[in-house]
Design a protein around this motif. Structure first.
Motif, PDB file in Angstrom:
ATOM      1  N   ARG A  98     -12.893-116.454 -30.809  1.00 40.89           N
ATOM      2  CA  ARG A  98     -11.532-115.898 -30.689  1.00 40.89           C
ATOM      3  C   ARG A  98     -11.284-115.261 -29.337  1.00 40.89           C
ATOM      4  N   ARG A  99     -12.323-114.791 -28.704  1.00 45.89           N
ATOM      5  CA  ARG A  99     -12.144-114.081 -27.439  1.00 45.89           C
ATOM      6  C   ARG A  99     -12.071-115.069 -26.266  1.00 45.89           C
ATOM      7  N   ALA A 100     -11.208-116.062 -26.419  1.00 44.52           N
ATOM      8  CA  ALA A 100     -10.950-117.023 -25.343  1.00 44.52           C
ATOM      9  C   ALA A 100      -9.851-116.439 -24.471  1.00 44.52           C
ATOM     10  N   LEU A 101     -10.253-115.600 -23.537  1.00 43.71           N
ATOM     11  CA  LEU A 101      -9.301-114.764 -22.815  1.00 43.71           C
ATOM     12  C   LEU A 101      -9.602-114.790 -21.320  1.00 43.71           C
ATOM     13  N   GLN A 102      -8.622-115.228 -20.534  1.00 44.86           N
ATOM     14  CA  GLN A 102      -8.730-115.189 -19.080  1.00 44.86           C
ATOM     15  C   GLN A 102      -7.893-114.028 -18.536  1.00 44.86           C
ATOM     16  N   VAL A 103      -8.380-113.424 -17.479  1.00 40.16           N
ATOM     17  CA  VAL A 103      -7.724-112.261 -16.877  1.00 40.16           C
ATOM     18  C   VAL A 103      -7.614-112.497 -15.374  1.00 40.16           C
ATOM     19  N   ASN A 130     -11.182-108.351 -33.862  1.00 36.75           N
ATOM     20  CA  ASN A 130     -10.978-107.826 -35.222  1.00 36.75           C
ATOM     21  C   ASN A 130     -10.030-108.680 -36.060  1.00 36.75           C
ATOM     22  N   SER A 131      -9.569-109.799 -35.526  1.00 37.34           N
ATOM     23  CA  SER A 131      -8.605-110.649 -36.244  1.00 37.34           C
ATOM     24  C   SER A 131      -9.310-111.899 -36.749  1.00 37.34           C
ATOM     25  N   GLU A 132     -10.009-111.756 -37.864  1.00 35.02           N
ATOM     26  CA  GLU A 132     -10.801-112.867 -38.370  1.00 35.02           C
ATOM     27  C   GLU A 132      -9.950-114.080 -38.728  1.00 35.02           C
ATOM     28  N   ASN A 133      -8.714-113.852 -39.126  1.00 31.90           N
ATOM     29  CA  ASN A 133      -7.861-114.980 -39.495  1.00 31.90           C
ATOM     30  C   ASN A 133      -7.569-115.902 -38.316  1.00 31.90           C
ATOM     31  N   LEU A 134      -7.733-115.408 -37.091  1.00 34.25           N
ATOM     32  CA  LEU A 134      -7.470-116.233 -35.925  1.00 34.25           C
ATOM     33  C   LEU A 134      -8.642-117.149 -35.572  1.00 34.25           C
ATOM     34  N   SER A 135      -9.702-117.099 -36.354  1.00 36.20           N
ATOM     35  CA  SER A 135     -10.797-118.049 -36.156  1.00 36.20           C
ATOM     36  C   SER A 135     -10.333-119.472 -36.437  1.00 36.20           C
ATOM     37  N   ALA A 136      -9.215-119.614 -37.143  1.00 34.79           N
ATOM     38  CA  ALA A 136      -8.668-120.939 -37.439  1.00 34.79           C
ATOM     39  C   ALA A 136      -7.929-121.543 -36.254  1.00 34.79           C
ATOM     40  N   LEU A 137      -7.772-120.820 -35.154  1.00 31.67           N
ATOM     41  CA  LEU A 137      -7.149-121.384 -33.963  1.00 31.67           C
ATOM     42  C   LEU A 137      -8.004-122.544 -33.438  1.00 31.67           C
ATOM     43  N   PRO A 138      -7.388-123.555 -32.830  1.00 34.31           N
ATOM     44  CA  PRO A 138      -8.174-124.650 -32.244  1.00 34.31           C
ATOM     45  C   PRO A 138      -9.161-124.130 -31.210  1.00 34.31           C
ATOM     46  N   ASP A 139     -10.251-124.861 -31.029  1.00 32.60           N
ATOM     47  CA  ASP A 139     -11.303-124.410 -30.117  1.00 32.60           C
ATOM     48  C   ASP A 139     -10.803-124.217 -28.690  1.00 32.60           C
ATOM     49  N   LYS A 140      -9.831-125.012 -28.268  1.00 31.49           N
ATOM     50  CA  LYS A 140      -9.344-124.929 -26.893  1.00 31.49           C
ATOM     51  C   LYS A 140      -8.183-123.950 -26.725  1.00 31.49           C
ATOM     52  N   PHE A 141      -7.733-123.323 -27.797  1.00 27.90           N
ATOM     53  CA  PHE A 141      -6.613-122.380 -27.723  1.00 27.90           C
ATOM     54  C   PHE A 141      -7.050-121.162 -26.914  1.00 27.90           C
ATOM     55  N   GLY A 142      -6.225-120.769 -25.934  1.00 32.23           N
ATOM     56  CA  GLY A 142      -6.629-119.670 -25.069  1.00 32.23           C
ATOM     57  C   GLY A 142      -5.511-118.699 -24.755  1.00 32.23           C
ATOM     58  N   PHE A 143      -5.915-117.451 -24.477  1.00 29.86           N
ATOM     59  CA  PHE A 143      -5.001-116.371 -24.095  1.00 29.86           C
ATOM     60  C   PHE A 143      -5.192-116.048 -22.614  1.00 29.86           C
ATOM     61  N   VAL A 201      -1.416-120.557 -36.460  1.00 25.99           N
ATOM     62  CA  VAL A 201      -2.427-120.904 -37.465  1.00 25.99           C
ATOM     63  C   VAL A 201      -1.763-121.405 -38.745  1.00 25.99           C
ATOM     64  N   GLU A 202      -0.631-120.809 -39.102  1.00 29.09           N
ATOM     65  CA  GLU A 202       0.038-121.144 -40.363  1.00 29.09           C
ATOM     66  C   GLU A 202       0.783-122.472 -40.307  1.00 29.09           C
ATOM     67  N   GLN A 203       1.205-122.918 -39.129  1.00 30.09           N
ATOM     68  CA  GLN A 203       2.016-124.129 -39.070  1.00 30.09           C
ATOM     69  C   GLN A 203       1.148-125.376 -39.186  1.00 30.09           C
ATOM     70  N   ALA A 204       1.749-126.451 -39.645  1.00 27.86           N
ATOM     71  CA  ALA A 204       1.009-127.689 -39.879  1.00 27.86           C
ATOM     72  C   ALA A 204       0.634-128.375 -38.568  1.00 27.86           C
TER      73      ALA A 204
END
Length: 404
Positions: A98-103, A130-143, A201-204
């Protein structure tokens, strides 16, 4: 024009600390240092890892991560524990993903980069862990947390970007695809970014905003949040090489390729200054608090060096889908690049090394070379040739004689 197309195998995911990937030259492993910073001691550890357990090949990726190649399967499985102990990752695979984060790489150094940049990044990082539900994000999804400044706003690419509002010390906006929020404070901008990610995460449809910009509008509407549509102009990678700020220097990494010796030399220089090597997603390293430009064999110091504007995948040595030594071909073609032009040599139509358009893209397949102009590796070629000499002639003619 019709042409033969060999469809590459698309894995749909990126290797991570807890998820190594098998390649033609063994297993590859990856670390994603927090905020793109590697301490001198951590750099020495990574150099030793590459030599002892890998084949010595270290790559600076286009997401500011470090990738080590040539591991055995057994050592690839042991690698995460050693990295966690060194502070280069999280023990929980979900939190690490989940911590796919660039600064912004110059945050804290550049006075024109928003002073709250690192504060926003720490806040978002903690919330993501702390947002376990966001583990469902695609592997390449980034912030992205983008403070602007010498590294201009919008240069960092992410699916959800938190951008400082120009001229303000306290206001931020969320940019997702072609949608941009109203101005918010730190708490509000982090909260909105997380809400957009949860809606995704919720959308199809799991097409990321970075790939389908209209997705951003749909996510804002699903969150009942106001937004304005923005035009995202094409932007070339910033060349953070040479003297950037007083005491701050950028060193170019041709094709993102590092060796253990280079990493050790960088660690020695870093230990005499800030103590960190700052990684950028644009094939450069930043060393701060230095008295003069560091001279490190194998790294580039001139911002107009053509080798900083060529891109290539690992080629046949590292990928079963590639048929040529694409890195060597890219460096050879760099001799024909005029100032400001870019070139990408890809071993297949996926274009892993440079997903963005390049002035010229060469897709080096087993039987022929597809030549693409002002576009991506997967786009239709303007012509095909059968040998590398013809590729050189095309690039030389297309780019102008004697460029670079």
């Amino acid at each position: 024009m019709t042409f033969s197309v060999v469809q590459p195998v698309v894995k749909g995911w990126c290797p991570g600390l807890h998820m190594p990937m098998q390649a033609a030259d063994g297993w590859l492993v990856r670390v994603r240092p927090l905020f793109g910073r590697v301490s001198a001691q951590q750099a020495l550890l990574l150099a030793d890892e590459a030599e002892r357990h890998g084949n010595g090949v270290i790559t600076l990726t286009n997401r500011g991560s470090l990738q080590l190649r040539g591991f055995t399967y057994e050592q690839a499985l042991l690698f995460p524990r050693r990295m966690v102990e060194a502070g280069l990752g999280l023990p929980d695979p979900g939190a690490e993903k989940r911590r796919a984060l660039q600064v912004s790489p110059l945050a804290g150094l550049d006075k024109d980069c928003a002073v709250q940049t690192l504060s926003v990044a720490h806040n978002l990082s903690e919330q993501l862990m702390n947002s376990e539900n966001l583990s469902a994000l695609p592997d390449k999804f980034g912030f992205v947390v983008d403070g602007g400044g010498l590294c201009p706003a919008g240069a960092l690419k992410g699916d959800i970007s938190l951008q400082a509002v120009a001229g303000s010390d306290t206001l931020w906006q969320v940019v997702c695809g072609v949608a941009r929020s109203e101005a918010l404070d730190v708490s509000g901008v982090v909260s909105l970014a997380l809400d957009l990610a949860r809606r995704f995460v919720e959308q199809a449809d799991k097409t990321r905003p970075l790939r389908q910009p209209e997705t951003g509008c749909l996510l804002f509407e699903a969150c009942n949040q106001p937004y304005e549509r923005v035009i995202i102009p094409p932007q070339k990678n910033p060349l953070l090489t040479g003297s950037l700020l007083p005491g701050v220097y950028g060193l170019g990494v041709a094709l993102g390729s590092l060796t253990p010796e280079i990493l050790r030399d960088c660690a020695a220089v870093a230990s005499q200054g800030e103590g960190y090597i700052r990684l950028t997603p644009w094939h450069s390293l930043i060393l701060a608090w230095q008295n003069a430009m560091p001279q490190i064999t194998g790294l580039l110091t001139e911002h107009d060096d053509a080798r900083l504007r060529v891109y290539a995948c690992s080629g046949a040595k590292g990928c079963a889908q590639a048929a040529h030594d694409t890195p060597a071909q890219a460096l050879a073609l760099s001799a024909f690049l005029p100032s400001g032009a870019s070139l990408h040599v890809s071993g297949c139509r996926k274009g892993c090394a440079h997903p963005a358009p390049a002035d010229v893209t060469v897709v080096a397949t087993a039987g022929e070379y597809h030549l693409v102009r002002n576009s991506r590796a997967g786009d239709a070629p303007v012509c095909r040739v059968t040998d590398f000499e013809a590729v050189c002639a095309f690039v030389r003619s297309d780019m102008g004689e004697g460029g670079g």
